[in-house]
Design a protein around this motif. Structure first.
Motif, PDB file in Angstrom:
ATOM      1  N   LEU A 259       2.460  -5.809   2.070  1.00 52.82           N
ATOM      2  CA  LEU A 259       2.709  -4.466   2.087  1.00 52.82           C
ATOM      3  C   LEU A 259       2.598  -3.803   0.874  1.00 52.82           C
ATOM      4  CD1 LEU A 259       5.322  -3.578   4.920  1.00 52.82           C
ATOM      5  CD2 LEU A 259       2.980  -3.493   5.185  1.00 52.82           C
ATOM      6  N   SER A 260       3.240  -4.556  -0.188  1.00 54.65           N
ATOM      7  CA  SER A 260       3.309  -4.019  -1.423  1.00 54.65           C
ATOM      8  C   SER A 260       1.859  -3.836  -2.051  1.00 54.65           C
ATOM      9  CB  SER A 260       3.935  -4.976  -2.425  1.00 54.65           C
ATOM     10  OG  SER A 260       3.480  -5.934  -2.613  1.00 54.65           O
ATOM     11  N   VAL A 261       1.032  -4.512  -1.659  1.00 56.11           N
ATOM     12  CA  VAL A 261      -0.387  -4.537  -2.403  1.00 56.11           C
ATOM     13  C   VAL A 261      -0.832  -3.229  -1.847  1.00 56.11           C
ATOM     14  CG1 VAL A 261      -2.892  -5.386  -2.423  1.00 56.11           C
ATOM     15  CG2 VAL A 261      -0.827  -6.843  -1.933  1.00 56.11           C
ATOM     16  N   ILE A 262      -0.720  -2.761  -0.441  1.00 54.77           N
ATOM     17  CA  ILE A 262      -1.153  -1.493  -0.021  1.00 54.77           C
ATOM     18  C   ILE A 262      -0.575  -0.299  -0.680  1.00 54.77           C
ATOM     19  CG2 ILE A 262      -1.080  -0.296   2.120  1.00 54.77           C
ATOM     20  CD1 ILE A 262      -1.032  -2.497   3.816  1.00 54.77           C
ATOM     21  N   GLY A 263       0.811  -0.512  -1.077  1.00 51.36           N
ATOM     22  CA  GLY A 263       1.377   0.563  -1.647  1.00 51.36           C
ATOM     23  C   GLY A 263       0.819   0.840  -3.094  1.00 51.36           C
ATOM     24  N   ALA A 264       0.681  -0.137  -3.844  1.00 52.55           N
ATOM     25  CA  ALA A 264      -0.157  -0.177  -5.220  1.00 52.55           C
ATOM     26  C   ALA A 264      -1.330   0.607  -5.104  1.00 52.55           C
ATOM     27  CB  ALA A 264      -0.136  -1.470  -5.848  1.00 52.55           C
ATOM     28  N   VAL A 265      -2.079   0.087  -4.046  1.00 46.65           N
ATOM     29  CA  VAL A 265      -3.498   0.710  -4.008  1.00 46.65           C
ATOM     30  C   VAL A 265      -3.569   2.235  -3.511  1.00 46.65           C
ATOM     31  CG1 VAL A 265      -5.829   0.628  -2.849  1.00 46.65           C
ATOM     32  CG2 VAL A 265      -4.516  -1.576  -3.719  1.00 46.65           C
ATOM     33  N   ILE A 266      -2.762   2.348  -2.776  1.00 46.25           N
ATOM     34  CA  ILE A 266      -2.563   3.823  -2.006  1.00 46.25           C
ATOM     35  C   ILE A 266      -2.354   4.601  -3.409  1.00 46.25           C
ATOM     36  CG2 ILE A 266      -1.333   5.556  -0.913  1.00 46.25           C
ATOM     37  CD1 ILE A 266      -0.935   3.470   1.200  1.00 46.25           C
ATOM     38  N   GLY A 267      -1.293   4.526  -4.346  1.00 51.20           N
ATOM     39  CA  GLY A 267      -0.746   5.170  -5.581  1.00 51.20           C
ATOM     40  C   GLY A 267      -2.092   5.223  -6.508  1.00 51.20           C
ATOM     41  N   GLU A 268      -2.823   4.190  -6.623  1.00 48.57           N
ATOM     42  CA  GLU A 268      -4.159   4.290  -7.558  1.00 48.57           C
ATOM     43  C   GLU A 268      -5.192   5.206  -6.854  1.00 48.57           C
ATOM     44  OE1 GLU A 268      -3.326  -0.257  -9.365  1.00 48.57           O
ATOM     45  OE2 GLU A 268      -5.027   0.151  -7.815  1.00 48.57           O
ATOM     46  N   PHE A 269      -5.139   4.918  -5.714  1.00 52.46           N
ATOM     47  CA  PHE A 269      -6.360   6.026  -4.926  1.00 52.46           C
ATOM     48  C   PHE A 269      -5.874   7.419  -5.300  1.00 52.46           C
ATOM     49  CE2 PHE A 269      -7.890   3.245  -0.987  1.00 52.46           C
ATOM     50  CZ  PHE A 269      -8.763   2.684  -2.116  1.00 52.46           C
ATOM     51  N   VAL A 270      -4.574   7.786  -4.964  1.00 52.81           N
ATOM     52  CA  VAL A 270      -4.253   9.219  -5.096  1.00 52.81           C
ATOM     53  C   VAL A 270      -4.281   9.925  -6.501  1.00 52.81           C
ATOM     54  CG1 VAL A 270      -2.230  10.845  -4.666  1.00 52.81           C
ATOM     55  CG2 VAL A 270      -2.746   9.021  -3.197  1.00 52.81           C
ATOM     56  N   GLY A 271      -4.154   8.835  -7.496  1.00 57.39           N
ATOM     57  CA  GLY A 271      -4.299   9.426  -9.184  1.00 57.39           C
ATOM     58  C   GLY A 271      -3.836   8.424 -10.054  1.00 57.39           C
TER      59      GLY A 271
ATOM     60  N   THR B  12       4.579   4.101 -13.151  1.00 57.06           N
ATOM     61  CA  THR B  12       5.906   4.191 -12.254  1.00 57.06           C
ATOM     62  C   THR B  12       5.614   4.667 -10.779  1.00 57.06           C
ATOM     63  OG1 THR B  12       6.688   4.997 -14.516  1.00 57.06           O
ATOM     64  CG2 THR B  12       8.182   5.051 -12.540  1.00 57.06           C
ATOM     65  N   SER B  13       4.615   5.356 -10.860  1.00 60.06           N
ATOM     66  CA  SER B  13       4.698   6.125  -9.275  1.00 60.06           C
ATOM     67  C   SER B  13       4.179   5.008  -8.541  1.00 60.06           C
ATOM     68  CB  SER B  13       3.606   7.376  -9.323  1.00 60.06           C
ATOM     69  OG  SER B  13       2.456   6.926 -10.089  1.00 60.06           O
ATOM     70  N   LYS B  14       3.124   4.130  -8.909  1.00 61.07           N
ATOM     71  CA  LYS B  14       2.604   3.128  -8.020  1.00 61.07           C
ATOM     72  C   LYS B  14       3.724   2.182  -7.547  1.00 61.07           C
ATOM     73  CE  LYS B  14      -1.311   4.984  -9.852  1.00 61.07           C
ATOM     74  NZ  LYS B  14      -0.897   6.175 -11.050  1.00 61.07           N
ATOM     75  N   VAL B  15       4.301   1.853  -8.605  1.00 57.60           N
ATOM     76  CA  VAL B  15       5.622   0.741  -8.551  1.00 57.60           C
ATOM     77  C   VAL B  15       6.478   1.371  -7.132  1.00 57.60           C
ATOM     78  CG1 VAL B  15       7.562  -0.413  -9.472  1.00 57.60           C
ATOM     79  CG2 VAL B  15       5.453  -0.477 -10.828  1.00 57.60           C
TER      80      VAL B  15
END
Lengths: 255, 264
Positions: free
Chosen positions: A186-198, A120-123
């Protein structure tokens, strides 16, 4: 945008040349694999552990597509509201701009607290990163109507709904699709940032693991997978654009 | 050339404009666009309005269509005063403003959809009109595939498809090149002679105004006032030879003098 055989073969040839040069240079200069692995090593890594990459690609793809679709829905709705209601425009537009100015990477940890370490947080992050251009473009498209057309609508007693559905909405389609193309990347970037953070899944997560273990070829396979996913989504948008706007072919030919 | 600024209003029932004025408020105070404009147009008459740009021609047309309120004065269309946009009007603008995502046929059908008129019989009328305008084989194409002149012809079809009693045209050929423009004049007259709509056309070309019209309303600039209304006594149908008729050039010169151009 017409692609002929020469265009395609030029592209393929240049990619091949880059890969060959890369392979040769890593061998000639004896570059250690943990700094820059040769393309062959990356390829072998990807093929031998394909199920791993497929699984995590699927997770990331799911996140970015869900975020992208939500961004499209939210973006279009916000644009309609902003165009049609002065009060809501004054309330919402400044806040949307402020939200856009805040770096999304900085919001990511907060989102993790609120929405948990799962998907959910990544979405949500993918949504947050990609909805802004959709709102802005859609607003422009809904408003950029020739005055004569609006006069015509009034003469034809169109009413708000017909004016919206028959004139404003189709007029906004080209604007919408150009923003969807931007949003899809952009949505790729968003998803990956989310995965990076946790989190414990997705290609972003794989990249973090690969880095801590100095398994650079694993990083590269993840990177390539990411670009393939981004490309896939972008391709879907292009395809939808072609299907939704068959007249655009002639439009660009005339311009 | 006889002039007839004052003529009995009895038979001129299609459009009646009585001491119409329009004042715009701007940052530099009030701008008077139209001042005490009066004229009447009979049923099935073709009248053109000619004048410098900025003489309020377009404003006048918009007020007659009910798109703009007047500041004072009265506009009646078929005996009823105009207070809201009139659906009994077909409007053609300087640009074709066709919907680029609709085929030519679908564009012509737009008024039918918006006014919720019966689709089936209207489709036949749309096809008839397209045939009349020489566009029937292009009806499945998109506007961008057609030339400017063809697009404007489609716009005329769109203006006529709901069978309005009034056709208002705001410099409809102003954006076209000269050759296309002459061609379009003939096309318009051909369509008009078939359908016989009361037509009011705004232009800044005097020869176009004379060539098309039964009467020409000559307007002065800033504020727009009726300088004269000139009767054009030329036989119909108008032909290319009409422009060689001495009565044609006499009429053009008379109007030119009124507007303040110098003619030898």
């Amino acid at each position: 945008m017409g692609l002929n055989k020469t265009d395609i073969s030029t592209t393929i040839l240049s990619i091949t040349a880059t890969l060959v040069l890369w392979e040769v240079l890593t061998v000639v200069f004896n570059v250690p694999g943990f700094i820059l692995p040769p393309p062959s090593a990356i390829f072998i890594e990807g093929v031998t552990r394909y199920h791993l990459y497929l699984y995590h690609s699927w997770i990331t793809f799911y996140e970015m597509v869900a975020g992208f679709v939500l961004a499209a829905v939210v973006g279009v709705l916000l644009a309609v509201v902003i165009v049609y209601s002065r009060i809501l425009r004054n309330m919402l537009y400044p806040q949307i701009v402020v939200l856009q100015i805040v770096p999304k990477v900085a919001i990511a940890p907060l989102l993790l607290i609120w929405a948990g370490y799962g998907i959910t947080s990544k979405v949500l992050l993918a949504l947050l990163v990609s909805f802004f251009p959709i709102v802005v473009n859609m607003v422009t498209g809904l408003v950029a109507i020739e005055e004569e057309l609006l006069d015509l609508c009034r003469i034809l007693q169109s009413g708000r709904w017909q004016e919206f559905s028959k004139v404003r909405l189709p007029n906004a389609l080209p604007y919408l699709f150009s923003s969807l193309k931007v949003a899809s990347t952009l949505s790729v970037i968003g998803a990956v940032i989310g995965e990076f953070v946790g989190g414990s899944e997705g290609l972003g997560h794989l990249i973090i693991i690969a880095n801590t273990e100095l398994r650079t070829s694993m990083s590269f396979v993840s990177l390539f997978s990411l670009s393939i996913l981004g490309f896939l989504l972008y391709g879907f948008v292009l395809l939808a654009e072609r299907l939704c706007m068959p007249w655009e072919r002639w439009q660009s030919a005339a311009a | 050339m006889q002039t007839s600024a004052t003529r009995a209003q009895g038979d001129r029932g299609a459009i009646e404009v009585t001491s119409l004025s329009k004042v715009y408020a701007s940052q530099h105070g009030q701008i008077k666009a139209l001042s005490d404009v009066s004229f009447a147009i009979a049923d099935a008459e073709f009248v053109t309005i000619v004048g410098h740009s900025g003489c309020g021609k377009s404003t006048l047309l918009k007020i007659i269509a009910g798109l703009l309120p007047s500041s004072s004065g009265l506009v009646k269309v078929r005996g009823r005063s105009v207070t809201a946009p009139l659906s009994d009007v077909g409007m053609v603008f300087q640009r074709p403003v066709l919907l680029k995502w609709r085929t030519i046929f679908a564009n012509v059908m737009l008024p039918i959809e918006m006014l919720r008129l019966p689709r089936k019989e209207s489709a036949e009328r749309a096809l008839d009109l397209l045939k009349l305008a020489g566009l029937s084989e292009f009806r499945h194409q998109y506007p961008a595939q057609l030339s400017g002149g063809m697009q404007q012809r489609a716009a005329i079809c769109r203006a006529l498809v709901h069978d309005p009693s009034l056709l208002l045209m705001d410099e409809p050929f102003g954006a076209l090149d000269l050759m296309t423009r002459e061609e379009m004049n003939f096309e318009l007259l051909r369509i008009w002679s078939e359908r016989r709509k009361t037509t009011l056309l705004v232009t800044h070309s005097i020869s176009e105004a004379v060539f098309l019209a039964d009467r020409v309303i000559v307007m002065t600039p800033r504020p727009g006032m009726v300088a004269d209304i000139v009767e054009v006594n030329l036989p119909r149908p108008r032909m290319p030879e009409t422009k060689l008729d001495p009565r044609f050039s006499a009429c053009v010169q008379a109007i030119g003098r009124k507007i303040g151009l110098l003619y030898i």
